[in-house]
Structure formats: structure tokens, C-alpha cells
Scaffold this motif. Sequence first.
Motif, mmCIF file in Angstrom:
data_model
loop_
_atom_site.group_PDB
_atom_site.id
_atom_site.type_symbol
_atom_site.label_atom_id
_atom_site.label_comp_id
_atom_site.label_asym_id
_atom_site.label_seq_id
_atom_site.Cartn_x
_atom_site.Cartn_y
_atom_site.Cartn_z
ATOM 1 N N ARG A 1 42.629 49.054 33.649
ATOM 2 C CA ARG A 1 41.344 48.940 32.961
ATOM 3 C C ARG A 1 41.394 49.602 31.582
ATOM 4 O O ARG A 1 40.872 49.058 30.607
ATOM 5 C CB ARG A 1 40.257 49.585 33.817
ATOM 6 C CG ARG A 1 38.890 49.626 33.145
ATOM 7 C CD ARG A 1 37.827 50.143 34.091
ATOM 8 N NE ARG A 1 36.527 50.230 33.435
ATOM 9 C CZ ARG A 1 35.385 50.457 34.073
ATOM 10 N NH1 ARG A 1 35.395 50.625 35.395
ATOM 11 N NH2 ARG A 1 34.242 50.512 33.420
ATOM 12 N N PHE B 1 35.293 37.617 33.936
ATOM 13 C CA PHE B 1 35.142 38.713 34.903
ATOM 14 C C PHE B 1 35.053 38.086 36.291
ATOM 15 O O PHE B 1 34.191 37.235 36.544
ATOM 16 C CB PHE B 1 33.880 39.515 34.604
ATOM 17 C CG PHE B 1 33.936 40.941 35.049
ATOM 18 C CD1 PHE B 1 34.060 41.965 34.131
ATOM 19 C CD2 PHE B 1 33.880 41.264 36.400
ATOM 20 C CE1 PHE B 1 34.109 43.295 34.533
ATOM 21 C CE2 PHE B 1 33.940 42.576 36.814
ATOM 22 C CZ PHE B 1 34.052 43.603 35.886
ATOM 23 N N ASP C 1 35.307 38.542 40.732
ATOM 24 C CA ASP C 1 35.185 39.434 41.879
ATOM 25 C C ASP C 1 35.455 38.611 43.141
ATOM 26 O O ASP C 1 34.891 37.523 43.305
ATOM 27 C CB ASP C 1 33.780 40.037 41.937
ATOM 28 C CG ASP C 1 33.649 41.088 43.029
ATOM 29 O OD1 ASP C 1 33.862 42.271 42.721
ATOM 30 O OD2 ASP C 1 33.340 40.707 44.185
ATOM 31 N N TYR D 1 40.070 45.620 36.879
ATOM 32 C CA TYR D 1 39.001 46.473 36.365
ATOM 33 C C TYR D 1 38.577 47.525 37.375
ATOM 34 O O TYR D 1 37.989 48.534 37.023
ATOM 35 C CB TYR D 1 37.802 45.613 35.939
ATOM 36 C CG TYR D 1 37.188 46.089 34.648
ATOM 37 C CD1 TYR D 1 37.901 46.003 33.461
ATOM 38 C CD2 TYR D 1 35.909 46.637 34.614
ATOM 39 C CE1 TYR D 1 37.360 46.453 32.274
ATOM 40 C CE2 TYR D 1 35.355 47.084 33.428
ATOM 41 C CZ TYR D 1 36.082 46.997 32.260
ATOM 42 O OH TYR D 1 35.539 47.453 31.091
ATOM 43 N N GLU E 1 37.904 43.631 41.449
ATOM 44 C CA GLU E 1 37.483 43.014 40.189
ATOM 45 C C GLU E 1 38.689 42.822 39.268
ATOM 46 O O GLU E 1 39.375 43.783 38.925
ATOM 47 C CB GLU E 1 36.436 43.883 39.492
ATOM 48 C CG GLU E 1 35.150 44.046 40.287
ATOM 49 C CD GLU E 1 34.211 45.051 39.663
ATOM 50 O OE1 GLU E 1 32.999 44.975 39.943
ATOM 51 O OE2 GLU E 1 34.690 45.925 38.901
ATOM 52 N N VAL F 1 39.983 40.815 35.592
ATOM 53 C CA VAL F 1 39.434 40.322 34.331
ATOM 54 C C VAL F 1 40.523 39.642 33.508
ATOM 55 O O VAL F 1 41.706 39.929 33.657
ATOM 56 C CB VAL F 1 38.807 41.467 33.510
ATOM 57 C CG1 VAL F 1 37.494 41.914 34.110
ATOM 58 C CG2 VAL F 1 39.764 42.652 33.390
ATOM 59 N N TYR G 1 31.782 34.598 32.474
ATOM 60 C CA TYR G 1 32.509 34.754 31.207
ATOM 61 C C TYR G 1 31.525 34.886 30.059
ATOM 62 O O TYR G 1 30.377 34.422 30.121
ATOM 63 C CB TYR G 1 33.482 33.609 30.970
ATOM 64 C CG TYR G 1 32.852 32.272 30.686
ATOM 65 C CD1 TYR G 1 32.549 31.880 29.384
ATOM 66 C CD2 TYR G 1 32.569 31.376 31.716
ATOM 67 C CE1 TYR G 1 31.981 30.653 29.113
ATOM 68 C CE2 TYR G 1 32.003 30.141 31.465
ATOM 69 C CZ TYR G 1 31.714 29.779 30.154
ATOM 70 O OH TYR G 1 31.138 28.568 29.888
ATOM 71 N N VAL H 1 32.427 42.855 27.605
ATOM 72 C CA VAL H 1 32.839 42.984 29.007
ATOM 73 C C VAL H 1 31.609 43.046 29.922
ATOM 74 O O VAL H 1 31.585 42.422 30.989
ATOM 75 C CB VAL H 1 33.723 44.234 29.198
ATOM 76 C CG1 VAL H 1 34.040 44.448 30.677
ATOM 77 C CG2 VAL H 1 35.011 44.125 28.392
ATOM 78 N N ASP I 1 30.496 40.632 33.009
ATOM 79 C CA ASP I 1 30.205 41.232 34.324
ATOM 80 C C ASP I 1 28.843 40.751 34.832
ATOM 81 O O ASP I 1 28.684 40.411 36.018
ATOM 82 C CB ASP I 1 30.234 42.743 34.183
ATOM 83 C CG ASP I 1 30.076 43.460 35.516
ATOM 84 O OD1 ASP I 1 30.279 42.824 36.566
ATOM 85 O OD2 ASP I 1 29.753 44.667 35.505
#
Length: 375
Positions: free
Chosen positions: A237, A258, A260, A300, A304, A306, A339, A352, A356
Amino acid sequence: MWNAPIEAWGPDTATSMILVILALMLFISGRLYYTRRKKAYFSMTLSIILMLIHNMLRLYWQATGGLNDLTGFFDDLLQAVSFVLVNLGIYQLYNPTKRRQYIYFCGLIVLALGVSVFHFYPTTSGNAQQAALLADLPINLYMFVLIFVCAYMITPMVGQQGKFQTIMTLFFAKQTAHTINTYMFAGEHKWLTLAEWFLPIGYICILFLLLFDRIVELMQAIYQSSITDGLTKVYTRKYFDKRVAQYIRLNKKVAVLFSDIDNFKKLNDTKGHHMGDEMLKQVALIMQQEAEDSGIVGRYGGEELVVLITDPDTSPAKLAENIRRRIEEETIVTVSMGYSSFKKGNTAQQLVKQADEAMYKAKKTGKNKVVRFGA
């Protein structure tokens, strides 16, 4: 120049050149040992110190009339011991050293000490010069044993095999030239004498390159491990944020994806953390493959992952959808992705955060989908 007397090339010239290179090597290895306390750097530093002492003594002995019985004994012994320690250091640069390896190398040094004692063994055959040559024969022959034993045992265990074999070859050539010149030409063959003086320069130069290249490899490995995640092998990160900030400062047209993993806690609870780790690695690999030509991937936190898209011709929506589709088809998990594209006035943190937030919206509206920030 080649018609100049051989004395013009003298051993002083070769020894002085060797001393300069050894001084550079001592600075590098000594500094590394002081800062990192690794066994390899200690062995290399000790061997370089011995080689420095050996060559400085040679300069002194040459200036004061050459070698006698006692100085000849120390000359041979220092060469043998420093050679063993150099090989130990090279071995340790690539391998952990256990008791067995220490016993092996210490045994070679003890044998060198034992063989060197024959220098003082009385002989009645021949004249004084022949007796001196016979007294030196055991340690000269033992040097060949050392060369072959170290080359055979260490070559498969080191990374820079070409350089190591070149080092062994040059040392073997130097030792061969010395032995032939001493026992067949009484030390008076011009070209063999030159080989004795100047082959060690090549040996020391290649040794310096091997040490330097290995240090560069280690520094690169240390740096790489500091910026990549140990599990997924993508960037950390901290490094990812640093790269985003770098592009934002330059006003580059970038975007952040981003992602998950959906229901990751349930996966860990039902199938174990090992399966969770395996899915993380698979998802990271897919993201790396898809983003290889257009950006970098980072972890991240937790599940998560990225992507920083640095190629202005890459569509964030298309890339995100390709990643989402492949993960759904090739793994047992799905991902929610968001995004955001850079707009003038955005900071790295804002970019960022927006991605998220878009990912969070994808989570709340059904999962396993891609959402653009602001949509």
C-alpha cells in the motif's frame, strides 16, 4: 614496450595494482559487514585483509632482497589460507553456513598449515637450491588440490557460476605458471614470470566484480521485498500510494481500480485461511496479468487489491470488467470493483478514496460488478 626489460614490468607494479583493487573491496565488504553483520561479509572482509597483508608483505620482501626460508613459508601459507577464506565468503554469499560447512573449510585451512610445515622438513638430496624447491613442493601441490576441491564443491552452489569458474581458472593458470617456471626454468622464463605477476590482477578483478554484482543482487532483492506484499507479490500500500502521488504531481491522466473479494470472511470461516490466501494469490495474479501493459497492482489491505492505470489509452471500465469476468470464471470467488479517473484538482488520496467509494457502492448493489465513481 614489449622489448623493455622484464624488470620494468616488475612485481611491484602488479602488486600495487592488486592492492588498489583489494582496498576498494575491503571498503565495500567492511562497510557491509559493519551495517548488516552477515557471515559472508565477515569471511570476505577477513580474506581481503589477509590478501592485503600478503601483498603488502610481498612488496616489503621484494624491496628487502626477496624471499628466504621463513618469508617463503609465510608467503605460501597466507596464499593458501586467504584462498580458502575467499571461497568460504563466496559460498556464504549464496548459502547459509552450517557446522558441517565450517568444519569443511576449517579442515582445508588446517591441512594447509600441516602441509606448510614440510617447508622446514630437512632434506639431504641435492644442493641447497634443490632442497629448497623440494621443501616448497608439498604446499604448491596442495594449492592445486585446493583449486579443484573448491571449484568442484562450490560451483554448483553459487549464482554467478561463470565468474566463479573464471576466478578458479585464472588462479589455476597463475599457479601452473608459477610451478612450471619454478621447477622447470628456475624462475627465469620471461612469459611465465609475467603470467605469475599479472594473472592475479585478473583474478582479483573478477573477484571484485563477483562481490559487487552479488551485493547489487542482494540490494535489489531487499528493496523488492520492501515494496512488495509477501503473500500476493504485488506492491504494498505504501509503495502504491507513493506511485499514485507521483503521477498526480505530474498531472498525468491516470485511474485507480479498487477491488474487494466478495464474502471473503465467509470463505475463511468455511474453508479455512489457507483457501483464503490461495484465492488472494489467484486474484492478484489475474490482476497482474490483465494490468501488465497498462499499470501496476497493489494490495491495499486484507482482501482489497488495487490497480493504478498509467496508460492513457486503457479504458478503466474495460480493464475492470476483464478482471472481474476472469476472476468469476477462473476462481471460486467474485470481486466487486470501483474505479475513478483523475480530474484536475484531485489529490492522490482523493482519487483512491473515490475508487474505494465506487467499490463500496458495487458491494451494496449486488456485488460481482464494476461501478464508476459518480455513476
